[in-house]
Design a protein around this motif. Structure first.
Motif, PDB file in Angstrom:
ATOM      1  N   ASN A 149     -10.055  21.539 -14.717  1.00 15.36           N
ATOM      2  CA  ASN A 149     -10.333  22.746 -13.955  1.00 15.36           C
ATOM      3  C   ASN A 149      -9.038  23.490 -13.647  1.00 15.36           C
ATOM      4  O   ASN A 149      -7.977  22.876 -13.489  1.00 15.36           O
ATOM      5  CB  ASN A 149     -11.020  22.386 -12.636  1.00 15.36           C
ATOM      6  CG  ASN A 149     -12.180  21.425 -12.824  1.00 15.36           C
ATOM      7  OD1 ASN A 149     -13.164  21.759 -13.472  1.00 15.36           O
ATOM      8  ND2 ASN A 149     -12.052  20.225 -12.270  1.00 15.36           N
ATOM      9  N   ALA A 165     -11.932  28.285 -14.049  1.00 15.97           N
ATOM     10  CA  ALA A 165     -12.489  27.793 -15.308  1.00 15.97           C
ATOM     11  C   ALA A 165     -12.666  26.288 -15.227  1.00 15.97           C
ATOM     12  O   ALA A 165     -11.888  25.579 -14.567  1.00 15.97           O
ATOM     13  CB  ALA A 165     -11.574  28.143 -16.478  1.00 15.97           C
ATOM     14  N   SER A 166     -13.693  25.782 -15.914  1.00 19.68           N
ATOM     15  CA  SER A 166     -13.946  24.346 -15.982  1.00 19.68           C
ATOM     16  C   SER A 166     -14.304  23.972 -17.411  1.00 19.68           C
ATOM     17  O   SER A 166     -15.171  24.617 -18.029  1.00 19.68           O
ATOM     18  CB  SER A 166     -15.081  23.952 -15.038  1.00 19.68           C
ATOM     19  OG  SER A 166     -15.314  22.552 -15.078  1.00 19.68           O
ATOM     20  N   TYR A 167     -13.636  22.933 -17.926  1.00 23.47           N
ATOM     21  CA  TYR A 167     -13.851  22.500 -19.305  1.00 23.47           C
ATOM     22  C   TYR A 167     -14.226  21.022 -19.310  1.00 23.47           C
ATOM     23  O   TYR A 167     -13.388  20.161 -19.042  1.00 23.47           O
ATOM     24  CB  TYR A 167     -12.580  22.720 -20.126  1.00 23.47           C
ATOM     25  CG  TYR A 167     -12.684  22.263 -21.565  1.00 23.47           C
ATOM     26  CD1 TYR A 167     -13.396  23.006 -22.490  1.00 23.47           C
ATOM     27  CD2 TYR A 167     -12.077  21.078 -21.983  1.00 23.47           C
ATOM     28  CE1 TYR A 167     -13.504  22.591 -23.812  1.00 23.47           C
ATOM     29  CE2 TYR A 167     -12.177  20.657 -23.299  1.00 23.47           C
ATOM     30  CZ  TYR A 167     -12.889  21.418 -24.209  1.00 23.47           C
ATOM     31  OH  TYR A 167     -12.991  20.995 -25.508  1.00 23.47           O
ATOM     32  N   PRO A 168     -15.510  20.678 -19.572  1.00 27.85           N
ATOM     33  CA  PRO A 168     -15.919  19.273 -19.590  1.00 27.85           C
ATOM     34  C   PRO A 168     -15.262  18.522 -20.749  1.00 27.85           C
ATOM     35  O   PRO A 168     -15.162  19.037 -21.865  1.00 27.85           O
ATOM     36  CB  PRO A 168     -17.434  19.352 -19.793  1.00 27.85           C
ATOM     37  CG  PRO A 168     -17.815  20.758 -19.447  1.00 27.85           C
ATOM     38  CD  PRO A 168     -16.628  21.599 -19.797  1.00 27.85           C
ATOM     39  N   ALA A 174     -13.896  16.579 -16.131  1.00 27.24           N
ATOM     40  CA  ALA A 174     -13.669  17.988 -16.478  1.00 27.24           C
ATOM     41  C   ALA A 174     -12.254  18.387 -16.080  1.00 27.24           C
ATOM     42  O   ALA A 174     -11.695  17.867 -15.097  1.00 27.24           O
ATOM     43  CB  ALA A 174     -14.680  18.894 -15.789  1.00 27.24           C
ATOM     44  N   SER A 223     -18.793  25.684 -24.428  1.00 27.90           N
ATOM     45  CA  SER A 223     -17.895  24.556 -24.172  1.00 27.90           C
ATOM     46  C   SER A 223     -17.152  24.625 -22.842  1.00 27.90           C
ATOM     47  O   SER A 223     -16.394  23.714 -22.513  1.00 27.90           O
ATOM     48  CB  SER A 223     -16.859  24.462 -25.301  1.00 27.90           C
ATOM     49  OG  SER A 223     -16.108  25.661 -25.410  1.00 27.90           O
ATOM     50  N   PHE A 224     -17.357  25.684 -22.057  1.00 25.05           N
ATOM     51  CA  PHE A 224     -16.686  25.786 -20.770  1.00 25.05           C
ATOM     52  C   PHE A 224     -17.460  26.759 -19.883  1.00 25.05           C
ATOM     53  O   PHE A 224     -18.409  27.417 -20.318  1.00 25.05           O
ATOM     54  CB  PHE A 224     -15.229  26.254 -20.936  1.00 25.05           C
ATOM     55  CG  PHE A 224     -15.083  27.681 -21.380  1.00 25.05           C
ATOM     56  CD1 PHE A 224     -14.802  28.686 -20.468  1.00 25.05           C
ATOM     57  CD2 PHE A 224     -15.233  28.026 -22.723  1.00 25.05           C
ATOM     58  CE1 PHE A 224     -14.669  30.006 -20.873  1.00 25.05           C
ATOM     59  CE2 PHE A 224     -15.102  29.340 -23.143  1.00 25.05           C
ATOM     60  CZ  PHE A 224     -14.823  30.341 -22.211  1.00 25.05           C
ATOM     61  N   SER A 225     -17.053  26.838 -18.622  1.00 26.25           N
ATOM     62  CA  SER A 225     -17.699  27.747 -17.681  1.00 26.25           C
ATOM     63  C   SER A 225     -16.644  28.500 -16.891  1.00 26.25           C
ATOM     64  O   SER A 225     -15.523  28.021 -16.692  1.00 26.25           O
ATOM     65  CB  SER A 225     -18.620  26.985 -16.726  1.00 26.25           C
ATOM     66  OG  SER A 225     -17.882  26.059 -15.950  1.00 26.25           O
ATOM     67  N   GLU A 240     -21.866  30.471 -17.929  1.00 27.72           N
ATOM     68  CA  GLU A 240     -21.778  29.251 -18.729  1.00 27.72           C
ATOM     69  C   GLU A 240     -21.636  29.612 -20.201  1.00 27.72           C
ATOM     70  O   GLU A 240     -22.422  30.400 -20.739  1.00 27.72           O
ATOM     71  CB  GLU A 240     -23.024  28.395 -18.542  1.00 27.72           C
ATOM     72  CG  GLU A 240     -23.238  27.866 -17.128  1.00 27.72           C
ATOM     73  CD  GLU A 240     -22.369  26.671 -16.832  1.00 27.72           C
ATOM     74  OE1 GLU A 240     -21.822  26.087 -17.796  1.00 27.72           O
ATOM     75  OE2 GLU A 240     -22.233  26.317 -15.644  1.00 27.72           O
TER      76      GLU A 240
END
Length: 260
Positions: free
Chosen positions: A228, A217-220, A226, A184-186, A181
């Protein structure tokens, strides 16, 4: 044809009250109870349709065409530890014959139970896959462990033959998915291997079916939404899955999801 995740939900919040000095009646502060129902809407474009090592539409090393796979899953918290889930998934493209309607090539439905105990979780999911003018029945047993490696195991039973031409049987998948984590992203790094003891599961022999490794990758973007995306490298065994045009290839995906 997809793999399924079942999670436990939060319990109802308590209503608390406090008496204030100098007033004849207590003042009650009400807290809105947490919902027992949650879910996920996912709208993803995939370069390939992969099903237990099978390159369904035969894309191979090409990214020139892809498929749109929307899905929705609803979870109901029966207790703090026990969850009932239902959902559906679609495969939409112009590759196959018009067997369902328009460009819809497949519709999958599922229902199942998930149970969590400590850092462990197990699930039992029954699925119906509708495609190619036929219906395939599936039963999956899943296990996961909440650890930095996030190891998992899946036992996938094909109960009835579908339009794929494969035999009834079982497929085993073992994987890990460590993640990180950031502010700003994971990022996550899924790795999996699959094998089948069933001759003819994908029209070939039994044995080691595939290995895969990738990055997601995932960006809310707010309010549960999000963006992805990711890539995955595959090696598939031509003896087990002879219809794949290539043994080694890379797939990609990009989409948007909503948790509610």
């Amino acid at each position: 044809m997809n793999n399924i995740n079942i999670t436990a939900l939060a319990a109802m919040s308590l209503i608390t009250g406090s008496a204030l000095a100098g007033t004849p009646e207590p003042v009650v502060v009400e807290v809105e109870p947490a919902s027992y129902v949650s879910g996920t809407l996912d709208l993803t474009y995939n370069t390939h349709f992969m099903s237990y090592g099978l390159d369904v539409w035969g894309a191979g090393q090409s990214w020139s065409d892809g498929t749109f796979n929307p899905s929705v899953n609803l979870d109901y918290a029966i207790t703090d530890d026990l969850t009932f889930s239902i959902g559906t998934w679609l495969d939409i493209n112009g590759y196959g014959a018009d067997s369902i309607g328009g460009d819809v090539q497949e519709i999958d439905f599922w229902g199942g139970l998930g149970y969590g105990f400590g850092s462990h979780s197990v699930s039992l999911t029954y699925q119906t896959w509708v495609y190619g003018g036929e219906v395939e029945q599936i039963l999956d047993f899943g296990y996961g462990y909440d650890h930095w490696l996030n190891p998992s195991a899946l036992v996938h039973f094909r109960l009835t033959e579908g339009a794929s031409g494969g035999e009834d049987g079982v497929y085993f998948v073992f994987g890990v998915e460590p993640g990180k984590e950031f502010e700003s992203f994971s990022l996550s790094f899924p790795v999996a291997i699959g094998f089948t003891p069933t001759d003819g599961f994908h029209g070939g022999d039994s044995g080691f079916g595939y290995g895969s490794a990738g990055v997601q990758a995932s960006y809310p973007i707010g309010r549960g939404w999000a963006i992805n995306g990711g890539v995955t490298g595959w090696y598939t065994n031509d003896d087990v899955t002879p219809s794949n045009p290539d043994e080694a290839f890379v797939t990609g995906n990009i989409g948007i999801s909503l948790d509610f």
